[in-house]
Design a protein around this motif. Structure first.
Motif, PDB file in Angstrom:
ATOM      1  N   PRO A   1      63.387  13.616  21.298  1.00 12.44           N
ATOM      2  CA  PRO A   1      64.387  14.622  21.644  1.00 12.44           C
ATOM      3  C   PRO A   1      64.358  15.902  20.818  1.00 12.44           C
ATOM      4  O   PRO A   1      65.056  16.854  21.158  1.00 12.44           O
ATOM      5  CB  PRO A   1      65.711  13.884  21.411  1.00 12.44           C
ATOM      6  N   CYS A   2      63.581  15.933  19.742  1.00 12.23           N
ATOM      7  CA  CYS A   2      63.657  17.043  18.789  1.00 12.23           C
ATOM      8  C   CYS A   2      62.484  18.005  18.908  1.00 12.23           C
ATOM      9  O   CYS A   2      61.978  18.523  17.907  1.00 12.23           O
ATOM     10  CB  CYS A   2      63.767  16.504  17.368  1.00 12.23           C
ATOM     11  N   LEU A   3      62.024  18.232  20.111  1.00  8.11           N
ATOM     12  CA  LEU A   3      60.930  19.172  20.337  1.00  8.11           C
ATOM     13  C   LEU A   3      61.437  20.594  20.151  1.00  8.11           C
ATOM     14  O   LEU A   3      62.382  21.019  20.809  1.00  8.11           O
ATOM     15  CB  LEU A   3      60.378  18.998  21.760  1.00  8.11           C
ATOM     16  N   GLY A   4      60.791  21.342  19.265  1.00  2.00           N
ATOM     17  CA  GLY A   4      61.156  22.732  19.038  1.00  2.00           C
ATOM     18  C   GLY A   4      60.395  23.664  19.962  1.00  2.00           C
ATOM     19  O   GLY A   4      59.247  23.404  20.333  1.00  2.00           O
ATOM     20  N   GLN A   5      61.036  24.757  20.348  1.00  2.00           N
ATOM     21  CA  GLN A   5      60.397  25.702  21.250  1.00  2.00           C
ATOM     22  C   GLN A   5      59.154  26.336  20.635  1.00  2.00           C
ATOM     23  O   GLN A   5      58.197  26.648  21.343  1.00  2.00           O
ATOM     24  CB  GLN A   5      61.393  26.780  21.660  1.00  2.00           C
ATOM     25  N   ALA A   6      59.134  26.528  19.326  1.00  2.00           N
ATOM     26  CA  ALA A   6      57.957  27.130  18.684  1.00  2.00           C
ATOM     27  C   ALA A   6      56.728  26.247  18.870  1.00  2.00           C
ATOM     28  O   ALA A   6      55.631  26.745  19.156  1.00  2.00           O
ATOM     29  CB  ALA A   6      58.226  27.360  17.196  1.00  2.00           C
ATOM     30  N   GLN A   7      56.905  24.925  18.712  1.00  2.00           N
ATOM     31  CA  GLN A   7      55.783  24.008  18.891  1.00  2.00           C
ATOM     32  C   GLN A   7      55.357  23.937  20.362  1.00  2.00           C
ATOM     33  O   GLN A   7      54.166  23.907  20.672  1.00  2.00           O
ATOM     34  CB  GLN A   7      56.146  22.605  18.386  1.00  2.00           C
ATOM     35  N   LEU A   8      56.338  23.910  21.271  1.00  2.87           N
ATOM     36  CA  LEU A   8      56.025  23.865  22.692  1.00  2.87           C
ATOM     37  C   LEU A   8      55.243  25.103  23.107  1.00  2.87           C
ATOM     38  O   LEU A   8      54.217  25.011  23.799  1.00  2.87           O
ATOM     39  CB  LEU A   8      57.319  23.744  23.500  1.00  2.87           C
ATOM     40  N   GLU A   9      55.698  26.261  22.686  1.00  2.00           N
ATOM     41  CA  GLU A   9      55.011  27.494  23.057  1.00  2.00           C
ATOM     42  C   GLU A   9      53.626  27.587  22.419  1.00  2.00           C
ATOM     43  O   GLU A   9      52.687  28.099  23.043  1.00  2.00           O
ATOM     44  CB  GLU A   9      55.870  28.693  22.668  1.00  2.00           C
ATOM     45  N   ALA A  10      53.474  27.079  21.195  1.00  2.00           N
ATOM     46  CA  ALA A  10      52.158  27.086  20.551  1.00  2.00           C
ATOM     47  C   ALA A  10      51.167  26.232  21.333  1.00  2.00           C
ATOM     48  O   ALA A  10      50.002  26.616  21.514  1.00  2.00           O
ATOM     49  CB  ALA A  10      52.273  26.580  19.113  1.00  2.00           C
ATOM     50  N   LEU A  11      51.618  25.069  21.798  1.00  2.00           N
ATOM     51  CA  LEU A  11      50.749  24.208  22.599  1.00  2.00           C
ATOM     52  C   LEU A  11      50.343  24.900  23.891  1.00  2.00           C
ATOM     53  O   LEU A  11      49.146  24.939  24.239  1.00  2.00           O
ATOM     54  CB  LEU A  11      51.470  22.889  22.906  1.00  2.00           C
ATOM     55  N   ILE A  12      51.314  25.457  24.597  1.00  2.00           N
ATOM     56  CA  ILE A  12      51.020  26.103  25.878  1.00  2.00           C
ATOM     57  C   ILE A  12      50.086  27.287  25.698  1.00  2.00           C
ATOM     58  O   ILE A  12      49.108  27.445  26.451  1.00  2.00           O
ATOM     59  CB  ILE A  12      52.335  26.535  26.554  1.00  2.00           C
ATOM     60  N   GLU A  13      50.346  28.118  24.708  1.00  8.51           N
ATOM     61  CA  GLU A  13      49.513  29.297  24.485  1.00  8.51           C
ATOM     62  C   GLU A  13      48.088  28.912  24.089  1.00  8.51           C
ATOM     63  O   GLU A  13      47.116  29.506  24.567  1.00  8.51           O
ATOM     64  CB  GLU A  13      50.143  30.178  23.407  1.00  8.51           C
TER      65      GLU A  13
END
Length: 239
Positions: free
Chosen positions: A108-120
């Motif tokens: 549940p603790c996924l941060g947007q910075a990590q999500l965006e880094a993966l996608i980019e």
């Protein structure tokens, strides 16, 4: 241009939590673990939609505001994680060249910075990958009798997290091949590896923990409070 979708396998029972209800429905700050995990994906503006694979008996229950979001579709999961992911992929109105994020229901603790880094990172390179963190503990291999047999070199060892992001057609192929070969795959990356696809590591964060045992709930509550202070403050004490 390729679209980005998400699948959340949530058909397991989480038996290691020793709780009366399935782990994904355990509450924290007024939301279930599943709701927090799905909401983190929905917070990404570029997400086209998300399929959540639930136990078949849960499809008819009353669902939360998060799971009732118009971008969320529910489907029946399977007996294993791979089966649930395959079911979710089957329900996606996606093209083979689109990308899909597969995320744990109890992370549940996924941060947007990590999500965006993966996608980019993945979209820029065209190579699928996963969030992961380098292992810092000394690793031991043990025998059936509980004795150390050797010490592993941790310099090249990473701890896998989710989301894991791959092209839809490639992941469908990899999961089909794994099922045909009767391979036990514990995450999507292992299926992709077995099928010969390249997989890259994208550095994640220790806060992106998977709730597995009861004490993990306290740590998840701490990180949710850190990541989402406004939401957690308004919800009061964690359940």
């Amino acid at each position: 241009m390729s679209d980005i979708w998400a699948v959340v396998p949530a058909a397991g029972s989480g038996s290691r939590m020793a709780q009366s209800q399935s782990k994904q429905y355990l509450p924290l700050y007024g939301r279930s673990l599943l709701d927090w995990s799905v909401a983190a994906l929905l917070d990404y503006a570029g997400l086209r939609g998300c399929v959540v694979a639930l136990p078949e008996g849960d499809l008819g229950r009353e669902h939360s505001a998060v799971l009732s979001d118009p971008r969320v579709q529910l489907c029946a999961g399977g007996a294993s994680r791979a089966d649930s992911v395959a079911a979710g992929l089957g329900a996606l109105p996606a093209r083979d060249e689109d990308w899909v994020l597969v995320h744990d229901a109890a992370r549940p603790c996924l941060g947007q910075a990590q999500l965006e880094a993966l996608i980019e990172t993945v979209t820029a390179s065209g190579v699928g990958g996963l969030l992961a963190t380098p292992v810092t503990d000394t690793l031991k291999r043990g025998s059936a009798e509980g004795r150390v047999t050797d010490t592993l070199d941790r310099d090249s060892i990473w701890s896998a997290q989710t989301p894991q992001m791959f092209q839809v057609g490639d992941l469908r192929t990899a999961l089909h091949q794994a099922a045909h070969r009767n391979l036990k795959v514990t995450d999507e990356a292992s299926a992709m590896e077995a099928a010969g696809f390249p997989v890259q590591l994208v550095r994640g964060a220790g806060s992106n923990l998977k709730v597995t045992y009861a004490p993990d709930m306290q740590l998840a509550a701490f990180w949710l409070k850190t990541l989402y202070p406004q939401l957690t403050d308004s919800a009061g004490k964690p359940s």
